[in-house]
Write an enzyme that holds these catalytic residues in place. Structure first.
Site, PDB file in Angstrom:
ATOM      1  N   ASN A   1       0.763  -1.294  -0.026  1.00 12.29           N
ATOM      2  CA  ASN A   1       0.083   0.154  -0.214  1.00 12.29           C
ATOM      3  C   ASN A   1       0.864   1.290  -0.012  1.00 12.29           C
ATOM      4  O   ASN A   1       2.077   1.209   0.189  1.00 12.29           O
ATOM      5  CB  ASN A   1      -1.029   0.034   1.263  1.00 12.29           C
ATOM      6  CG  ASN A   1      -2.281   0.838   0.923  1.00 12.29           C
ATOM      7  OD1 ASN A   1      -2.278   1.590   0.059  1.00 12.29           O
ATOM      8  ND2 ASN A   1      -3.190   0.163   1.354  1.00 12.29           N
TER       9      ASN A   1
ATOM     10  N   HIS B   1      22.382   3.783  11.587  1.00 17.93           N
ATOM     11  CA  HIS B   1      23.257   4.360  12.592  1.00 17.93           C
ATOM     12  C   HIS B   1      23.822   3.454  13.906  1.00 17.93           C
ATOM     13  O   HIS B   1      22.877   2.814  14.145  1.00 17.93           O
ATOM     14  CB  HIS B   1      22.702   5.657  13.044  1.00 17.93           C
ATOM     15  CG  HIS B   1      22.160   6.553  12.096  1.00 17.93           C
ATOM     16  ND1 HIS B   1      22.594   7.251  11.179  1.00 17.93           N
ATOM     17  CD2 HIS B   1      20.643   6.751  11.847  1.00 17.93           C
ATOM     18  CE1 HIS B   1      21.846   7.680  10.302  1.00 17.93           C
ATOM     19  NE2 HIS B   1      20.678   7.695  10.517  1.00 17.93           N
TER      20      HIS B   1
ATOM     21  N   ALA C   1      -1.965  -2.954  13.563  1.00 17.33           N
ATOM     22  CA  ALA C   1      -1.651  -1.478  13.220  1.00 17.33           C
ATOM     23  C   ALA C   1      -0.726  -0.963  14.162  1.00 17.33           C
ATOM     24  O   ALA C   1      -0.728  -1.155  15.520  1.00 17.33           O
ATOM     25  CB  ALA C   1      -2.958  -0.666  12.949  1.00 17.33           C
TER      26      ALA C   1
ATOM     27  N   THR D   1      10.319  -6.788  16.521  1.00 14.89           N
ATOM     28  CA  THR D   1      11.690  -7.303  16.318  1.00 14.89           C
ATOM     29  C   THR D   1      11.743  -8.968  16.546  1.00 14.89           C
ATOM     30  O   THR D   1      10.564  -9.382  17.156  1.00 14.89           O
ATOM     31  CB  THR D   1      12.648  -6.668  17.483  1.00 14.89           C
ATOM     32  OG1 THR D   1      11.773  -6.773  18.581  1.00 14.89           O
ATOM     33  CG2 THR D   1      12.547  -5.220  17.078  1.00 14.89           C
TER      34      THR D   1
ATOM     35  N   ARG E   1       3.847  -8.330  20.549  1.00 15.41           N
ATOM     36  CA  ARG E   1       3.626  -9.700  20.966  1.00 15.41           C
ATOM     37  C   ARG E   1       2.454 -10.596  20.553  1.00 15.41           C
ATOM     38  O   ARG E   1       1.515  -9.935  20.383  1.00 15.41           O
ATOM     39  CB  ARG E   1       3.365  -9.531  22.802  1.00 15.41           C
ATOM     40  CG  ARG E   1       4.644  -8.894  23.457  1.00 15.41           C
ATOM     41  CD  ARG E   1       5.767 -10.128  23.415  1.00 15.41           C
ATOM     42  NE  ARG E   1       6.894  -9.247  24.136  1.00 15.41           N
ATOM     43  CZ  ARG E   1       8.041  -8.993  23.778  1.00 15.41           C
ATOM     44  NH1 ARG E   1       8.220  -9.433  22.395  1.00 15.41           N
ATOM     45  NH2 ARG E   1       9.118  -8.626  24.281  1.00 15.41           N
TER      46      ARG E   1
ATOM     47  N   ARG F   1      -3.028 -13.947  19.612  1.00 13.81           N
ATOM     48  CA  ARG F   1      -3.870 -15.047  19.296  1.00 13.81           C
ATOM     49  C   ARG F   1      -3.169 -15.950  18.330  1.00 13.81           C
ATOM     50  O   ARG F   1      -2.197 -15.434  17.592  1.00 13.81           O
ATOM     51  CB  ARG F   1      -4.727 -14.284  18.363  1.00 13.81           C
ATOM     52  CG  ARG F   1      -6.199 -14.790  18.768  1.00 13.81           C
ATOM     53  CD  ARG F   1      -7.186 -13.775  17.831  1.00 13.81           C
ATOM     54  NE  ARG F   1      -8.082 -14.681  16.995  1.00 13.81           N
ATOM     55  CZ  ARG F   1      -8.771 -13.929  16.079  1.00 13.81           C
ATOM     56  NH1 ARG F   1      -9.142 -12.806  16.015  1.00 13.81           N
ATOM     57  NH2 ARG F   1      -9.548 -14.925  15.295  1.00 13.81           N
TER      58      ARG F   1
HETATM   59  C1  LIG Z   1      -4.611  -7.118  14.837  1.00 14.62           C
HETATM   60  C2  LIG Z   1      -5.912  -6.689  14.399  1.00 14.62           C
HETATM   61  C3  LIG Z   1      -6.183  -7.385  12.783  1.00 14.62           C
HETATM   62  C4  LIG Z   1      -7.103  -7.558  15.397  1.00 14.62           C
HETATM   63  O1  LIG Z   1      -6.872  -8.819  15.464  1.00 14.62           O
HETATM   64  P1  LIG Z   1      -7.997  -9.626  16.371  1.00 14.62           P
HETATM   65  O2  LIG Z   1      -7.450 -11.151  16.352  1.00 14.62           O
HETATM   66  O3  LIG Z   1      -9.250  -9.497  15.920  1.00 14.62           O
HETATM   67  O4  LIG Z   1      -7.685  -8.983  17.813  1.00 14.62           O
HETATM   68  P2  LIG Z   1      -8.573  -8.304  18.771  1.00 14.62           P
HETATM   69  O5  LIG Z   1      -9.380  -7.101  18.365  1.00 14.62           O
HETATM   70  O6  LIG Z   1      -9.423  -9.516  19.274  1.00 14.62           O
HETATM   71  O7  LIG Z   1      -7.639  -7.705  19.843  1.00 14.62           O
HETATM   72  C5  LIG Z   1      -6.844  -8.840  20.774  1.00 14.62           C
HETATM   73  C6  LIG Z   1      -5.998  -8.071  21.691  1.00 14.62           C
HETATM   74  O8  LIG Z   1      -5.257  -7.069  21.063  1.00 14.62           O
HETATM   75  C7  LIG Z   1      -5.312  -6.022  21.247  1.00 14.62           C
HETATM   76  N1  LIG Z   1      -5.098  -5.156  19.898  1.00 14.62           N
HETATM   77  C8  LIG Z   1      -5.685  -5.359  18.800  1.00 14.62           C
HETATM   78  N2  LIG Z   1      -5.028  -4.780  17.805  1.00 14.62           N
HETATM   79  C9  LIG Z   1      -4.311  -3.882  18.394  1.00 14.62           C
HETATM   80  C10 LIG Z   1      -3.023  -3.067  17.865  1.00 14.62           C
HETATM   81  N3  LIG Z   1      -3.184  -2.869  16.615  1.00 14.62           N
HETATM   82  N4  LIG Z   1      -2.209  -2.692  18.623  1.00 14.62           N
HETATM   83  C11 LIG Z   1      -2.544  -2.898  20.044  1.00 14.62           C
HETATM   84  N5  LIG Z   1      -3.048  -3.694  20.541  1.00 14.62           N
HETATM   85  C12 LIG Z   1      -4.060  -4.167  19.837  1.00 14.62           C
HETATM   86  C13 LIG Z   1      -6.854  -5.672  21.537  1.00 14.62           C
HETATM   87  O9  LIG Z   1      -7.126  -4.667  22.303  1.00 14.62           O
HETATM   88  C14 LIG Z   1      -7.017  -6.950  22.386  1.00 14.62           C
HETATM   89  O10 LIG Z   1      -6.510  -6.751  23.694  1.00 14.62           O
HETATM   90  P3  LIG Z   1      -7.202  -7.303  24.977  1.00 14.62           P
HETATM   91  O11 LIG Z   1      -7.074  -8.982  24.729  1.00 14.62           O
HETATM   92  O12 LIG Z   1      -6.196  -6.876  25.980  1.00 14.62           O
HETATM   93  O13 LIG Z   1      -8.549  -6.868  25.003  1.00 14.62           O
HETATM   94  C15 LIG Z   1      -6.320  -5.365  14.273  1.00 14.62           C
HETATM   95  O14 LIG Z   1      -6.454  -4.704  15.632  1.00 14.62           O
HETATM   96  C16 LIG Z   1      -5.400  -4.630  13.461  1.00 14.62           C
HETATM   97  O15 LIG Z   1      -4.403  -3.779  13.925  1.00 14.62           O
HETATM   98  N6  LIG Z   1      -5.638  -4.416  12.252  1.00 14.62           N
HETATM   99  C17 LIG Z   1      -4.904  -3.791  11.307  1.00 14.62           C
HETATM  100  C18 LIG Z   1      -6.039  -2.746  10.581  1.00 14.62           C
HETATM  101  C19 LIG Z   1      -5.464  -2.035   9.256  1.00 14.62           C
HETATM  102  O16 LIG Z   1      -4.022  -1.615   9.595  1.00 14.62           O
HETATM  103  N7  LIG Z   1      -5.952  -1.880   8.295  1.00 14.62           N
HETATM  104  C20 LIG Z   1      -5.409  -1.117   7.206  1.00 14.62           C
HETATM  105  C21 LIG Z   1      -6.005  -1.801   6.105  1.00 14.62           C
HETATM  106  S1  LIG Z   1      -4.580  -2.930   5.267  1.00 14.62           S
END
Ligand SMILES: CC(C)(COP(=O)(O)OP(=O)(O)OC[C@H]1O[C@@H](n2cnc3c(N)ncnc32)[C@H](O)[C@@H]1OP(=O)(O)O)[C@@H](O)C(=O)NCCC(=O)NCCS
Length: 161
Positions: free
Chosen positions: A55, A86, A127, A132, A147, A150
């Site tokens: 993207n 660096h 996101a 690392t 970390r 899931r």
């Molecule tokens: C990672 C992602 C796919 C969610 O995956 P998921 O398996 O459905 O995860 P959940 O929503 O059940 O969250 C699981 C845990 O991770 C945390 N979490 C989810 N996404 C997170 C993120 N990006 N950063 C930090 N923590 C995050 C949630 O708060 C949750 O924590 P908890 O168990 O303490 O409540 C989604 O949050 C994400 O980041 N998607 C990317 C979206 C994006 O960039 N889209 C652009 C189009 S490419």
């Protein structure tokens, strides 16, 4: 470059390549408002597997090697660097280590992938994560540092839509 169609007003990728760049068939580079930047040093190599999608605003910087497997999805403004550029201290070299991203990996918006990272097949990077070290296959990893939160199963030949 794999893109066959340059839409009206889209940017071209910015490529500074002194090494090698290999792009598989049917890759898509979406350079709408921000270009995709590829930087490759003289001994560096970037390879992007067939059918992968980068993207807008993605930066890849390779002093050694960045390998992205087939059918992966790299989100907006993701940075993937195999070198820190660096040194941290006066007696250290800049950290440089290959980055390997598996097949059908999805990396979310603005994640940062640091030198030496390996991400297993089918995994998802949330996101804003900073990654690392090693992330296993078929899992979701989020946060700073990233970390695993899931794990899941899927057919080995699955392609995320
Ligand atoms: C990672 C992602 C796919 C969610 O995956 P998921 O398996 O459905 O995860 P959940 O929503 O059940 O969250 C699981 C845990 O991770 C945390 N979490 C989810 N996404 C997170 C993120 N990006 N950063 C930090 N923590 C995050 C949630 O708060 C949750 O924590 P908890 O168990 O303490 O409540 C989604 O949050 C994400 O980041 N998607 C990317 C979206 C994006 O960039 N889209 C652009 C189009 S490419």
């Amino acid at each position: 470059v794999a893109a066959r169609v340059l839409h009206d007003g889209w940017k071209l990728p910015t490529v500074q390549n002194q090494g090698r760049v290999w792009i598989g068939s049917r890759c898509k580079f979406r350079c709408l408002d921000f270009p995709i930047c590829l930087w490759v040093d003289t001994a560096g190599k970037i390879s992007i597997g067939e059918g992968s999608y980068l993207n807008q605003g993605v930066t890849l910087a390779a002093r050694e090697a960045i390998e992205i497997g087939p059918h992966s999805r790299i989100g907006e403004h993701v940075a993937i660097h195999d070198t820190s550029f660096h040194p941290v201290t006066v007696d250290e070299a800049p950290k440089t280590a290959p980055v390997k991203i598996g097949r059908n990996v999805w990396i979310g918006h603005r994640a940062i992938i640091l030198p030496g990272t390996e991400i297993g097949d089918h995994s998802v990077i949330g996101a804003g994560a900073v990654v690392t070290g090693a992330i296993p296959e078929k899992c979701v990893a989020v946060g700073i540092p990233a970390r695993v939160v899931r794990q899941f199963d899927c057919p080995d030949d699955w392609r995320r839509p």
